[in-house]
Design an enzyme around this catalytic site. Structure first.
Site, PDB file in Angstrom:
ATOM      1  N   CYS A   1       0.831  -1.204   0.000  1.00  0.00           N
ATOM      2  CA  CYS A   1       0.000   0.000   0.000  1.00  0.00           C
ATOM      3  C   CYS A   1       0.870   1.260   0.000  1.00  0.00           C
ATOM      4  O   CYS A   1       2.074   1.211   0.239  1.00  0.00           O
ATOM      5  CB  CYS A   1      -0.952   0.000   1.191  1.00  0.00           C
ATOM      6  SG  CYS A   1      -2.365   1.120   0.997  1.00  0.00           S
ATOM      7  N   SER A  43      -4.878  11.950  -2.826  1.00  0.00           N
ATOM      8  CA  SER A  43      -4.662  10.581  -3.261  1.00  0.00           C
ATOM      9  C   SER A  43      -4.141  10.579  -4.690  1.00  0.00           C
ATOM     10  O   SER A  43      -4.437  11.479  -5.481  1.00  0.00           O
ATOM     11  CB  SER A  43      -5.987   9.817  -3.198  1.00  0.00           C
ATOM     12  OG  SER A  43      -5.933   8.640  -3.963  1.00  0.00           O
TER      13      SER A  43
END
Length: 575
Positions: A121, A486
Protein backbone atom coordinates in the site's frame (compact mmCIF):
# COMPACT_ATOMS: atom_id res chain seq x y z
CA UNK A 1 32.27 -6.80 2.97
CA UNK A 2 31.50 -6.72 6.70
CA UNK A 3 29.07 -9.46 7.71
CA UNK A 4 27.35 -7.85 10.69
CA UNK A 5 25.42 -10.96 11.68
CA UNK A 6 28.68 -12.50 12.91
CA UNK A 7 28.43 -10.07 15.84
CA UNK A 8 25.39 -12.07 16.94
CA UNK A 9 26.28 -15.71 16.28
CA UNK A 10 30.05 -16.19 16.55
CA UNK A 11 32.09 -16.95 19.68
CA UNK A 12 31.38 -18.63 22.98
CA UNK A 13 29.72 -15.49 24.36
CA UNK A 14 27.03 -15.84 21.69
CA UNK A 15 25.93 -19.34 22.75
CA UNK A 16 22.67 -17.91 24.17
CA UNK A 17 21.96 -16.16 20.87
CA UNK A 18 22.55 -19.35 18.90
CA UNK A 19 20.32 -21.23 21.31
CA UNK A 20 17.46 -18.87 20.53
CA UNK A 21 17.97 -19.30 16.80
CA UNK A 22 18.03 -23.08 17.25
CA UNK A 23 14.68 -22.80 19.01
CA UNK A 24 13.42 -21.63 15.61
CA UNK A 25 14.86 -24.73 13.90
CA UNK A 26 18.03 -23.12 12.52
CA UNK A 27 21.06 -25.39 12.28
CA UNK A 28 24.74 -24.63 12.71
CA UNK A 29 24.97 -24.62 8.91
CA UNK A 30 22.20 -21.98 8.73
CA UNK A 31 23.95 -19.86 11.35
CA UNK A 32 27.23 -20.03 9.45
CA UNK A 33 25.71 -18.20 6.47
CA UNK A 34 25.01 -14.45 6.26
CA UNK A 35 21.55 -13.32 7.34
CA UNK A 36 19.12 -11.56 5.00
CA UNK A 37 16.13 -9.83 6.53
CA UNK A 38 12.95 -10.42 4.51
CA UNK A 39 10.58 -7.66 5.52
CA UNK A 40 6.99 -7.31 4.40
CA UNK A 41 4.00 -5.17 5.28
CA UNK A 42 1.45 -7.97 5.16
CA UNK A 43 -1.77 -7.64 7.14
CA UNK A 44 -5.55 -7.95 6.91
CA UNK A 45 -6.08 -4.18 6.89
CA UNK A 46 -6.13 -3.88 3.11
CA UNK A 47 -6.22 -5.98 -0.06
CA UNK A 48 -2.94 -4.29 -1.03
CA UNK A 49 -1.08 -6.27 1.63
CA UNK A 50 -3.09 -9.37 2.44
CA UNK A 51 -1.03 -11.62 0.15
CA UNK A 52 2.42 -10.36 1.09
CA UNK A 53 3.27 -13.15 3.59
CA UNK A 54 2.91 -15.57 0.68
CA UNK A 55 5.36 -13.52 -1.38
CA UNK A 56 7.75 -13.41 1.57
CA UNK A 57 7.92 -17.22 1.53
CA UNK A 58 9.04 -17.09 -2.11
CA UNK A 59 11.61 -14.40 -1.39
CA UNK A 60 12.99 -16.45 1.50
CA UNK A 61 13.39 -19.43 -0.80
CA UNK A 62 15.31 -17.26 -3.25
CA UNK A 63 17.62 -16.05 -0.49
CA UNK A 64 18.24 -19.57 0.76
CA UNK A 65 18.88 -21.06 -2.67
CA UNK A 66 21.43 -18.28 -3.32
CA UNK A 67 23.45 -19.18 -0.23
CA UNK A 68 22.20 -16.98 2.63
CA UNK A 69 19.86 -17.47 5.59
CA UNK A 70 16.56 -15.57 5.42
CA UNK A 71 14.86 -14.10 8.48
CA UNK A 72 11.30 -12.90 7.96
CA UNK A 73 9.70 -10.04 9.84
CA UNK A 74 6.75 -7.77 9.28
CA UNK A 75 5.88 -4.16 9.93
CA UNK A 76 2.70 -2.09 9.85
CA UNK A 77 0.86 -0.70 6.85
CA UNK A 78 -2.14 1.65 6.85
CA UNK A 79 -4.83 1.25 4.21
CA UNK A 80 -5.27 4.67 2.64
CA UNK A 81 -8.50 3.56 0.99
CA UNK A 82 -10.07 2.50 4.29
CA UNK A 83 -8.54 5.35 6.31
CA UNK A 84 -9.79 7.91 3.78
CA UNK A 85 -12.32 10.61 4.62
CA UNK A 86 -12.16 10.45 8.40
CA UNK A 87 -9.78 10.92 11.31
CA UNK A 88 -7.94 7.71 10.45
CA UNK A 89 -6.25 9.30 7.43
CA UNK A 90 -4.11 11.37 9.79
CA UNK A 91 -2.21 8.15 10.53
CA UNK A 92 -1.32 7.47 6.90
CA UNK A 93 1.76 9.63 6.34
CA UNK A 94 2.87 8.99 9.92
CA UNK A 95 2.96 5.29 9.01
CA UNK A 96 5.64 5.96 6.38
CA UNK A 97 8.00 7.12 9.13
CA UNK A 98 7.01 4.28 11.46
CA UNK A 99 7.62 1.73 8.71
CA UNK A 100 11.08 3.13 7.97
CA UNK A 101 11.92 3.36 11.66
CA UNK A 102 10.69 -0.13 12.50
CA UNK A 103 12.62 -1.76 9.65
CA UNK A 104 15.73 0.12 10.71
CA UNK A 105 15.31 -1.04 14.31
CA UNK A 106 14.77 -4.67 13.36
CA UNK A 107 17.84 -4.76 11.12
CA UNK A 108 20.07 -2.94 13.60
CA UNK A 109 18.90 -5.02 16.56
CA UNK A 110 19.49 -8.34 14.85
CA UNK A 111 22.46 -7.28 12.74
CA UNK A 112 21.05 -8.54 9.44
CA UNK A 113 23.49 -8.28 6.56
CA UNK A 114 21.07 -7.49 3.73
CA UNK A 115 17.42 -6.69 3.22
CA UNK A 116 14.56 -7.73 0.95
CA UNK A 117 11.62 -5.33 1.25
CA UNK A 118 8.11 -6.31 0.09
CA UNK A 119 5.40 -3.66 0.24
CA UNK A 120 1.91 -3.10 -1.11
CA UNK A 121 0.00 0.00 0.00
CA UNK A 122 0.92 3.64 -0.62
CA UNK A 123 3.16 4.59 2.31
CA UNK A 124 4.70 1.16 2.74
CA UNK A 125 6.61 1.47 -0.54
CA UNK A 126 8.50 4.70 0.26
CA UNK A 127 8.79 3.71 3.92
CA UNK A 128 10.54 0.47 2.96
CA UNK A 129 12.83 2.19 0.45
CA UNK A 130 13.68 4.89 3.00
CA UNK A 131 14.79 2.21 5.45
CA UNK A 132 16.99 0.62 2.78
CA UNK A 133 18.61 3.95 2.04
CA UNK A 134 19.12 4.71 5.73
CA UNK A 135 20.66 1.32 6.55
CA UNK A 136 22.78 1.15 3.37
CA UNK A 137 23.13 -2.61 3.37
CA UNK A 138 22.61 -4.65 0.18
CA UNK A 139 18.88 -4.33 -0.47
CA UNK A 140 16.30 -5.10 -3.13
CA UNK A 141 12.71 -3.85 -3.15
CA UNK A 142 9.77 -5.70 -4.65
CA UNK A 143 6.19 -4.47 -5.02
CA UNK A 144 3.28 -6.65 -3.95
CA UNK A 145 1.47 -5.96 -7.21
CA UNK A 146 -1.63 -4.24 -8.49
CA UNK A 147 -5.22 -5.38 -8.13
CA UNK A 148 -7.06 -6.47 -11.25
CA UNK A 149 -9.69 -4.01 -12.45
CA UNK A 150 -13.29 -4.65 -11.48
CA UNK A 151 -15.74 -5.07 -14.34
CA UNK A 152 -19.29 -3.76 -14.54
CA UNK A 153 -21.30 -3.59 -17.77
CA UNK A 154 -18.10 -3.83 -19.81
CA UNK A 155 -16.42 -0.98 -17.92
CA UNK A 156 -13.21 -1.30 -15.92
CA UNK A 157 -13.51 -0.03 -12.35
CA UNK A 158 -11.08 1.04 -9.63
CA UNK A 159 -11.66 2.11 -6.05
CA UNK A 160 -11.78 5.73 -7.25
CA UNK A 161 -14.92 4.91 -9.22
CA UNK A 162 -16.58 3.97 -5.93
CA UNK A 163 -15.56 7.25 -4.30
CA UNK A 164 -16.84 9.20 -7.31
CA UNK A 165 -20.05 7.18 -7.30
CA UNK A 166 -20.73 8.47 -3.78
CA UNK A 167 -20.72 11.99 -5.19
CA UNK A 168 -22.96 10.92 -8.05
CA UNK A 169 -25.40 9.36 -5.60
CA UNK A 170 -25.43 12.50 -3.44
CA UNK A 171 -26.17 14.53 -6.57
CA UNK A 172 -29.03 12.22 -7.52
CA UNK A 173 -27.29 11.04 -10.68
CA UNK A 174 -27.32 7.35 -9.78
CA UNK A 175 -29.54 5.17 -7.61
CA UNK A 176 -28.60 3.41 -4.39
CA UNK A 177 -28.76 0.13 -6.29
CA UNK A 178 -26.28 1.44 -8.87
CA UNK A 179 -23.95 2.60 -6.10
CA UNK A 180 -24.12 -0.86 -4.54
CA UNK A 181 -23.35 -2.52 -7.89
CA UNK A 182 -20.22 -0.38 -8.28
CA UNK A 183 -19.19 -1.10 -4.68
CA UNK A 184 -19.59 -4.84 -5.21
CA UNK A 185 -17.63 -4.97 -8.47
CA UNK A 186 -14.75 -2.50 -8.04
CA UNK A 187 -12.21 -4.56 -6.07
CA UNK A 188 -12.18 -8.21 -7.16
CA UNK A 189 -9.08 -9.57 -5.41
CA UNK A 190 -5.78 -8.83 -3.70
CA UNK A 191 -3.48 -6.06 -4.81
CA UNK A 192 -2.99 -2.31 -4.69
CA UNK A 193 -5.37 0.16 -6.32
CA UNK A 194 -5.36 -0.37 -10.08
CA UNK A 195 -4.71 3.02 -11.70
CA UNK A 196 -1.53 5.07 -11.70
CA UNK A 197 -2.30 6.01 -8.12
CA UNK A 198 0.36 6.30 -5.41
CA UNK A 199 1.26 2.61 -5.00
CA UNK A 200 1.68 2.00 -8.73
CA UNK A 201 3.50 5.32 -9.08
CA UNK A 202 6.03 4.38 -6.41
CA UNK A 203 6.38 0.86 -7.85
CA UNK A 204 7.19 2.41 -11.24
CA UNK A 205 9.70 4.69 -9.54
CA UNK A 206 11.32 1.72 -7.76
CA UNK A 207 12.32 0.34 -11.17
CA UNK A 208 13.39 3.69 -12.60
CA UNK A 209 15.54 4.55 -9.59
CA UNK A 210 17.22 1.14 -9.63
CA UNK A 211 16.11 -0.40 -6.30
CA UNK A 212 13.86 -3.07 -7.88
CA UNK A 213 14.36 -5.70 -10.54
CA UNK A 214 13.35 -4.76 -14.10
CA UNK A 215 9.74 -5.69 -14.85
CA UNK A 216 8.79 -6.01 -11.19
CA UNK A 217 6.33 -3.10 -11.00
CA UNK A 218 3.48 -4.14 -13.26
CA UNK A 219 2.54 -7.85 -12.84
CA UNK A 220 -0.75 -8.13 -10.90
CA UNK A 221 -0.74 -9.36 -7.33
CA UNK A 222 -2.52 -12.60 -8.22
CA UNK A 223 -0.35 -13.37 -11.26
CA UNK A 224 2.06 -16.31 -10.99
CA UNK A 225 4.84 -13.99 -12.19
CA UNK A 226 4.51 -12.05 -8.95
CA UNK A 227 5.67 -15.04 -6.90
CA UNK A 228 8.49 -15.70 -9.36
CA UNK A 229 9.53 -12.06 -9.04
CA UNK A 230 9.59 -12.35 -5.25
CA UNK A 231 11.83 -15.41 -5.54
CA UNK A 232 14.16 -13.63 -7.98
CA UNK A 233 14.29 -10.63 -5.65
CA UNK A 234 15.43 -12.80 -2.76
CA UNK A 235 18.11 -14.39 -4.92
CA UNK A 236 19.23 -11.00 -6.26
CA UNK A 237 19.58 -9.61 -2.75
CA UNK A 238 21.76 -12.54 -1.66
CA UNK A 239 23.87 -12.03 -4.80
CA UNK A 240 24.41 -8.37 -3.91
CA UNK A 241 25.55 -9.46 -0.47
CA UNK A 242 27.74 -12.39 -1.46
CA UNK A 243 29.16 -11.20 -4.78
CA UNK A 244 28.89 -7.57 -5.88
CA UNK A 245 28.57 -5.65 -2.60
CA UNK A 246 26.37 -2.98 -4.23
CA UNK A 247 24.49 -0.92 -1.66
CA UNK A 248 21.58 1.54 -1.90
CA UNK A 249 23.83 4.58 -1.76
CA UNK A 250 25.72 3.26 -4.78
CA UNK A 251 22.39 3.32 -6.60
CA UNK A 252 20.60 6.38 -5.18
CA UNK A 253 22.68 9.05 -6.88
CA UNK A 254 21.44 12.46 -8.05
CA UNK A 255 21.17 11.03 -11.56
CA UNK A 256 19.02 8.14 -10.30
CA UNK A 257 16.63 10.63 -8.70
CA UNK A 258 16.43 12.43 -12.04
CA UNK A 259 15.37 9.13 -13.59
CA UNK A 260 12.71 8.72 -10.91
CA UNK A 261 11.33 12.22 -11.56
CA UNK A 262 11.25 11.49 -15.29
CA UNK A 263 9.23 8.33 -14.61
CA UNK A 264 6.83 10.20 -12.33
CA UNK A 265 6.05 12.65 -15.12
CA UNK A 266 6.03 10.18 -18.00
CA UNK A 267 3.34 8.04 -16.37
CA UNK A 268 1.29 10.96 -15.03
CA UNK A 269 1.91 9.71 -11.52
CA UNK A 270 0.66 10.74 -8.09
CA UNK A 271 1.77 14.01 -6.50
CA UNK A 272 2.67 11.87 -3.49
CA UNK A 273 5.64 10.75 -5.57
CA UNK A 274 7.11 14.23 -5.12
CA UNK A 275 6.76 14.04 -1.34
CA UNK A 276 8.25 10.55 -1.16
CA UNK A 277 11.19 11.24 -3.47
CA UNK A 278 12.07 14.29 -1.38
CA UNK A 279 11.96 12.10 1.72
CA UNK A 280 14.04 9.33 0.14
CA UNK A 281 16.65 11.83 -1.05
CA UNK A 282 17.08 13.07 2.53
CA UNK A 283 18.05 9.56 3.63
CA UNK A 284 21.08 9.52 1.31
CA UNK A 285 22.09 13.18 1.49
CA UNK A 286 20.99 14.12 -2.04
CA UNK A 287 19.83 17.74 -2.04
CA UNK A 288 16.69 17.29 -4.13
CA UNK A 289 14.54 20.43 -4.48
CA UNK A 290 11.38 21.60 -6.19
CA UNK A 291 13.60 23.26 -8.79
CA UNK A 292 14.90 19.81 -9.75
CA UNK A 293 11.37 18.54 -10.19
CA UNK A 294 10.49 21.44 -12.49
CA UNK A 295 13.72 21.12 -14.46
CA UNK A 296 13.13 17.44 -15.19
CA UNK A 297 9.37 17.86 -15.71
CA UNK A 298 9.81 20.47 -18.41
CA UNK A 299 11.95 18.15 -20.52
CA UNK A 300 9.90 14.97 -19.93
CA UNK A 301 6.79 14.20 -22.01
CA UNK A 302 3.73 12.53 -20.54
CA UNK A 303 3.44 9.32 -22.58
CA UNK A 304 1.24 6.81 -20.72
CA UNK A 305 -2.54 7.16 -20.72
CA UNK A 306 -3.26 5.96 -17.17
CA UNK A 307 -6.15 6.41 -14.79
CA UNK A 308 -7.24 8.57 -13.02
CA UNK A 309 -6.57 11.18 -15.69
CA UNK A 310 -6.56 8.70 -18.56
CA UNK A 311 -8.13 5.44 -19.69
CA UNK A 312 -5.96 2.53 -18.54
CA UNK A 313 -5.05 0.59 -15.42
CA UNK A 314 -1.70 -0.95 -14.45
CA UNK A 315 -2.74 -4.38 -15.71
CA UNK A 316 -3.12 -2.89 -19.20
CA UNK A 317 0.42 -1.52 -19.09
CA UNK A 318 1.65 -4.90 -17.87
CA UNK A 319 0.08 -6.65 -20.87
CA UNK A 320 2.28 -4.72 -23.29
CA UNK A 321 5.50 -5.10 -21.30
CA UNK A 322 5.26 -2.84 -18.26
CA UNK A 323 7.61 -0.17 -16.97
CA UNK A 324 10.67 -1.37 -18.94
CA UNK A 325 8.87 -0.27 -22.12
CA UNK A 326 8.28 3.19 -20.68
CA UNK A 327 11.91 3.40 -19.60
CA UNK A 328 13.10 2.22 -23.02
CA UNK A 329 11.19 5.03 -24.76
CA UNK A 330 12.64 7.58 -22.35
CA UNK A 331 16.17 6.18 -22.69
CA UNK A 332 16.04 6.16 -26.48
CA UNK A 333 14.91 9.80 -26.39
CA UNK A 334 17.86 10.76 -24.18
CA UNK A 335 15.59 11.38 -21.18
CA UNK A 336 17.08 8.83 -18.77
CA UNK A 337 20.56 8.57 -17.31
CA UNK A 338 21.53 5.17 -18.70
CA UNK A 339 24.76 4.79 -16.72
CA UNK A 340 23.02 4.57 -13.34
CA UNK A 341 23.73 1.37 -11.42
CA UNK A 342 20.86 -0.90 -10.34
CA UNK A 343 20.28 -3.88 -8.05
CA UNK A 344 20.95 -6.24 -10.95
CA UNK A 345 24.60 -5.20 -10.87
CA UNK A 346 24.06 -3.74 -14.32
CA UNK A 347 23.23 -0.23 -15.47
CA UNK A 348 19.88 1.08 -16.64
CA UNK A 349 21.08 0.91 -20.27
CA UNK A 350 22.28 -2.65 -19.86
CA UNK A 351 19.00 -3.73 -18.25
CA UNK A 352 17.01 -2.23 -21.12
CA UNK A 353 19.21 -3.46 -23.96
CA UNK A 354 16.94 -6.42 -24.73
CA UNK A 355 13.62 -4.56 -24.44
CA UNK A 356 11.80 -4.64 -27.77
CA UNK A 357 10.15 -1.50 -29.16
CA UNK A 358 6.40 -0.99 -28.94
CA UNK A 359 4.14 0.63 -31.54
CA UNK A 360 2.53 3.64 -29.89
CA UNK A 361 -0.88 3.29 -31.52
CA UNK A 362 -1.20 -0.42 -30.83
CA UNK A 363 -3.81 -1.22 -28.14
CA UNK A 364 -3.24 -4.11 -25.73
CA UNK A 365 -3.88 -7.50 -27.34
CA UNK A 366 -7.55 -8.36 -27.42
CA UNK A 367 -8.58 -5.04 -25.92
CA UNK A 368 -10.19 -1.86 -27.20
CA UNK A 369 -7.91 0.27 -25.08
CA UNK A 370 -9.02 -0.49 -21.53
CA UNK A 371 -11.96 1.87 -21.63
CA UNK A 372 -10.77 4.09 -24.47
CA UNK A 373 -12.77 4.29 -27.66
CA UNK A 374 -11.95 1.71 -30.32
CA UNK A 375 -9.23 3.01 -32.61
CA UNK A 376 -7.96 5.50 -30.03
CA UNK A 377 -4.20 5.76 -29.40
CA UNK A 378 -2.90 3.04 -27.13
CA UNK A 379 -1.69 3.19 -23.57
CA UNK A 380 1.91 4.12 -24.44
CA UNK A 381 2.78 6.96 -26.80
CA UNK A 382 6.02 7.89 -28.53
CA UNK A 383 7.99 10.72 -26.96
CA UNK A 384 7.52 12.87 -30.06
CA UNK A 385 3.72 12.38 -30.06
CA UNK A 386 2.96 12.48 -26.31
CA UNK A 387 -0.25 13.13 -24.41
CA UNK A 388 1.42 16.27 -23.02
CA UNK A 389 4.75 17.65 -24.18
CA UNK A 390 5.83 18.34 -20.62
CA UNK A 391 5.33 16.35 -17.45
CA UNK A 392 2.30 16.44 -15.21
CA UNK A 393 3.73 16.86 -11.67
CA UNK A 394 3.75 20.66 -11.55
CA UNK A 395 5.23 22.86 -8.81
CA UNK A 396 3.42 26.16 -8.09
CA UNK A 397 4.55 29.18 -6.09
CA UNK A 398 3.02 32.52 -5.24
CA UNK A 399 1.50 34.60 -2.48
CA UNK A 400 -0.60 31.65 -1.31
CA UNK A 401 2.32 29.20 -1.30
CA UNK A 402 5.69 30.99 -1.08
CA UNK A 403 7.52 27.71 -0.39
CA UNK A 404 5.63 25.79 -3.04
CA UNK A 405 2.61 23.65 -3.78
CA UNK A 406 1.93 20.78 -6.20
CA UNK A 407 -0.72 19.88 -8.75
CA UNK A 408 -1.12 16.92 -11.11
CA UNK A 409 -2.23 18.03 -14.56
CA UNK A 410 -2.82 14.59 -16.11
CA UNK A 411 -6.40 14.58 -17.35
CA UNK A 412 -6.88 18.27 -16.54
CA UNK A 413 -8.02 20.20 -19.60
CA UNK A 414 -7.58 23.72 -18.26
CA UNK A 415 -4.37 25.51 -17.33
CA UNK A 416 -5.81 28.38 -15.29
CA UNK A 417 -8.54 28.86 -12.74
CA UNK A 418 -9.70 31.98 -10.95
CA UNK A 419 -12.38 31.74 -8.31
CA UNK A 420 -13.70 32.73 -4.93
CA UNK A 421 -12.41 31.04 -1.79
CA UNK A 422 -14.64 28.78 0.31
CA UNK A 423 -12.61 28.19 3.45
CA UNK A 424 -12.75 25.17 5.76
CA UNK A 425 -10.51 24.34 8.70
CA UNK A 426 -11.14 20.57 8.53
CA UNK A 427 -11.73 18.13 5.70
CA UNK A 428 -14.96 16.88 7.28
CA UNK A 429 -16.48 20.35 7.14
CA UNK A 430 -15.65 20.63 3.44
CA UNK A 431 -17.02 17.16 2.67
CA UNK A 432 -20.27 17.96 4.45
CA UNK A 433 -20.66 21.14 2.41
CA UNK A 434 -19.97 19.24 -0.81
CA UNK A 435 -22.43 16.49 0.14
CA UNK A 436 -25.26 18.95 0.70
CA UNK A 437 -24.61 20.68 -2.63
CA UNK A 438 -23.14 23.84 -1.12
CA UNK A 439 -20.16 24.08 -3.50
CA UNK A 440 -20.97 25.75 -6.81
CA UNK A 441 -19.12 26.50 -10.05
CA UNK A 442 -16.41 29.12 -9.57
CA UNK A 443 -15.60 28.10 -6.00
CA UNK A 444 -12.07 27.36 -4.81
CA UNK A 445 -12.42 25.00 -1.87
CA UNK A 446 -9.67 25.79 0.65
CA UNK A 447 -9.02 23.09 3.27
CA UNK A 448 -6.38 24.09 5.80
CA UNK A 449 -4.88 23.01 9.11
CA UNK A 450 -4.44 19.60 7.48
CA UNK A 451 -0.68 19.94 6.89
CA UNK A 452 2.09 17.75 8.34
CA UNK A 453 2.03 19.58 11.69
CA UNK A 454 -1.47 20.97 11.70
CA UNK A 455 -3.45 17.82 10.95
CA UNK A 456 -1.19 16.35 11.99
CA UNK A 457 -0.35 13.85 9.26
CA UNK A 458 -1.26 15.72 6.06
CA UNK A 459 -4.47 13.92 5.20
CA UNK A 460 -5.40 13.01 1.63
CA UNK A 461 -8.67 14.47 0.36
CA UNK A 462 -9.94 11.79 -2.03
CA UNK A 463 -13.38 11.54 -0.45
CA UNK A 464 -13.97 15.26 -1.01
CA UNK A 465 -12.34 15.55 -4.44
CA UNK A 466 -14.08 12.44 -5.73
CA UNK A 467 -17.43 13.72 -4.44
CA UNK A 468 -16.90 16.95 -6.41
CA UNK A 469 -16.06 14.99 -9.55
CA UNK A 470 -19.03 12.71 -9.00
CA UNK A 471 -21.31 15.76 -8.82
CA UNK A 472 -20.02 16.94 -12.19
CA UNK A 473 -18.01 19.81 -10.74
CA UNK A 474 -14.56 18.48 -11.62
CA UNK A 475 -14.02 21.11 -14.32
CA UNK A 476 -15.89 23.92 -12.60
CA UNK A 477 -14.25 24.19 -9.18
CA UNK A 478 -10.73 24.00 -7.77
CA UNK A 479 -9.34 22.91 -4.43
CA UNK A 480 -6.33 24.13 -2.46
CA UNK A 481 -5.02 22.47 0.69
CA UNK A 482 -1.96 22.15 2.91
CA UNK A 483 -2.88 18.48 3.06
CA UNK A 484 -2.36 15.93 0.28
CA UNK A 485 -4.29 14.23 -2.47
CA UNK A 486 -4.66 10.58 -3.26
CA UNK A 487 -3.02 9.36 -6.43
CA UNK A 488 -6.60 8.68 -7.49
CA UNK A 489 -7.55 12.34 -7.36
CA UNK A 490 -8.35 14.12 -10.60
CA UNK A 491 -9.33 17.69 -11.30
CA UNK A 492 -7.82 21.11 -10.60
CA UNK A 493 -6.59 20.21 -7.14
CA UNK A 494 -3.56 21.87 -5.48
CA UNK A 495 -1.93 20.27 -2.44
CA UNK A 496 1.19 20.42 -0.26
CA UNK A 497 0.74 24.19 0.19
CA UNK A 498 3.74 25.47 2.14
CA UNK A 499 4.18 27.01 4.59
CA UNK A 500 1.16 25.23 6.05
CA UNK A 501 -1.56 27.00 8.01
CA UNK A 502 -0.47 25.70 11.41
CA UNK A 503 2.87 27.52 11.18
CA UNK A 504 1.22 30.73 10.00
CA UNK A 505 1.52 30.27 6.23
CA UNK A 506 -0.60 32.53 4.00
CA UNK A 507 -3.22 29.80 3.60
CA UNK A 508 -4.11 30.45 7.26
CA UNK A 509 -5.06 34.03 6.36
CA UNK A 510 -7.43 33.33 3.45
CA UNK A 511 -11.07 34.31 3.99
CA UNK A 512 -14.31 33.38 2.26
CA UNK A 513 -14.70 35.39 -0.93
CA UNK A 514 -11.00 36.10 -1.51
CA UNK A 515 -9.95 35.66 -5.14
CA UNK A 516 -7.53 32.81 -5.76
CA UNK A 517 -5.67 32.47 -9.07
CA UNK A 518 -3.98 29.25 -10.21
CA UNK A 519 -1.96 29.06 -13.43
CA UNK A 520 -0.11 25.83 -14.22
CA UNK A 521 1.64 27.29 -17.27
CA UNK A 522 3.30 30.07 -15.27
CA UNK A 523 3.59 27.93 -12.09
CA UNK A 524 1.54 30.49 -10.13
CA UNK A 525 -0.78 30.29 -7.13
CA UNK A 526 -1.85 33.66 -5.70
CA UNK A 527 -4.43 34.99 -3.32
CA UNK A 528 -5.40 38.44 -4.58
CA UNK A 529 -5.25 40.58 -1.48
CA UNK A 530 -2.92 43.48 -0.83
CA UNK A 531 0.28 43.17 1.15
CA UNK A 532 -1.09 45.53 3.78
CA UNK A 533 -4.22 43.42 4.15
CA UNK A 534 -2.13 40.26 4.42
CA UNK A 535 0.01 41.81 7.15
CA UNK A 536 -3.08 43.02 9.00
CA UNK A 537 -4.58 39.55 8.97
CA UNK A 538 -1.30 38.00 10.05
CA UNK A 539 -1.10 40.33 13.05
CA UNK A 540 -4.47 39.04 14.22
CA UNK A 541 -3.80 35.35 13.55
CA UNK A 542 -3.43 32.89 16.42
CA UNK A 543 -2.28 29.31 16.12
CA UNK A 544 -5.07 26.91 17.09
CA UNK A 545 -4.45 24.34 19.82
CA UNK A 546 -2.96 21.05 18.60
CA UNK A 547 -5.37 18.27 17.74
CA UNK A 548 -3.22 15.73 19.57
CA UNK A 549 -1.12 16.30 22.67
CA UNK A 550 0.20 12.78 23.25
CA UNK A 551 0.83 9.58 21.35
CA UNK A 552 2.26 8.89 17.91
CA UNK A 553 0.52 11.73 16.09
CA UNK A 554 1.67 14.33 18.63
CA UNK A 555 5.18 12.93 18.42
CA UNK A 556 5.09 13.19 14.62
CA UNK A 557 3.80 16.78 14.75
CA UNK A 558 6.65 17.81 17.04
CA UNK A 559 9.33 16.44 14.70
CA UNK A 560 7.97 16.77 11.16
CA UNK A 561 9.17 19.38 8.68
CA UNK A 562 7.60 21.08 5.69
CA UNK A 563 5.97 19.27 2.80
CA UNK A 564 8.38 21.18 0.58
CA UNK A 565 11.19 19.07 2.09
CA UNK A 566 9.30 15.77 2.05
CA UNK A 567 7.50 16.05 5.42
CA UNK A 568 10.17 13.94 7.10
CA UNK A 569 10.79 13.72 10.82
CA UNK A 570 14.08 14.86 12.30
CA UNK A 571 15.36 14.84 15.91
CA UNK A 572 14.83 18.09 17.76
CA UNK A 573 17.72 20.56 17.44
CA UNK A 574 20.50 19.88 19.91
CA UNK A 575 19.30 16.38 20.73
Amino acid sequence: MTISSRNVVEGTARAPHRAMYKAMSLTDEDLARPFVGVCHTGNEATPCNIHLPRLALKAKQGVEDAGATPREFATIAVSDGIAMGHEGMKSSLVSREVIADSIELMVRAHQYDALVGIAGCDKSLPGTMMAMARLDIPSVFVYGGTIMPGMLDGRELTIVDVYEAVGSYDAGSISLEQLKDIEDAACPNAGSCGGMFTANTMASISEAIGLALPGSASPPAEDARREAMAYDTGAACAKLLLETGIRPRDILTPEAFENAIAMLNAVGGSTNGILHLLALSREVGVDLTYEDFERIRKRTPHITDMKPGGSYVMNSLDRIGGIPLVMKKLLDAGLLNGDCMTVTGRTISQNLSSVAPYAAAEPPAGRDGGGAAAGAPGILRDTDTPIHRTGTAVILRGTLAPDGAVIKTAGVEMATFEGRARVFDREEAAFEEVSRGGIVPGDVVVIRYEGPKGGPGMREMLATTAALVGQGLGRQVAMVTDGRFSGGTRGFMVGHVAPEAYVGGPIALVRDGDTIVIDTESNLIDVRISRDEMESRKAGWQRPPPNYTHGALAKFASLVGSAAQGAVTRPAAGQ
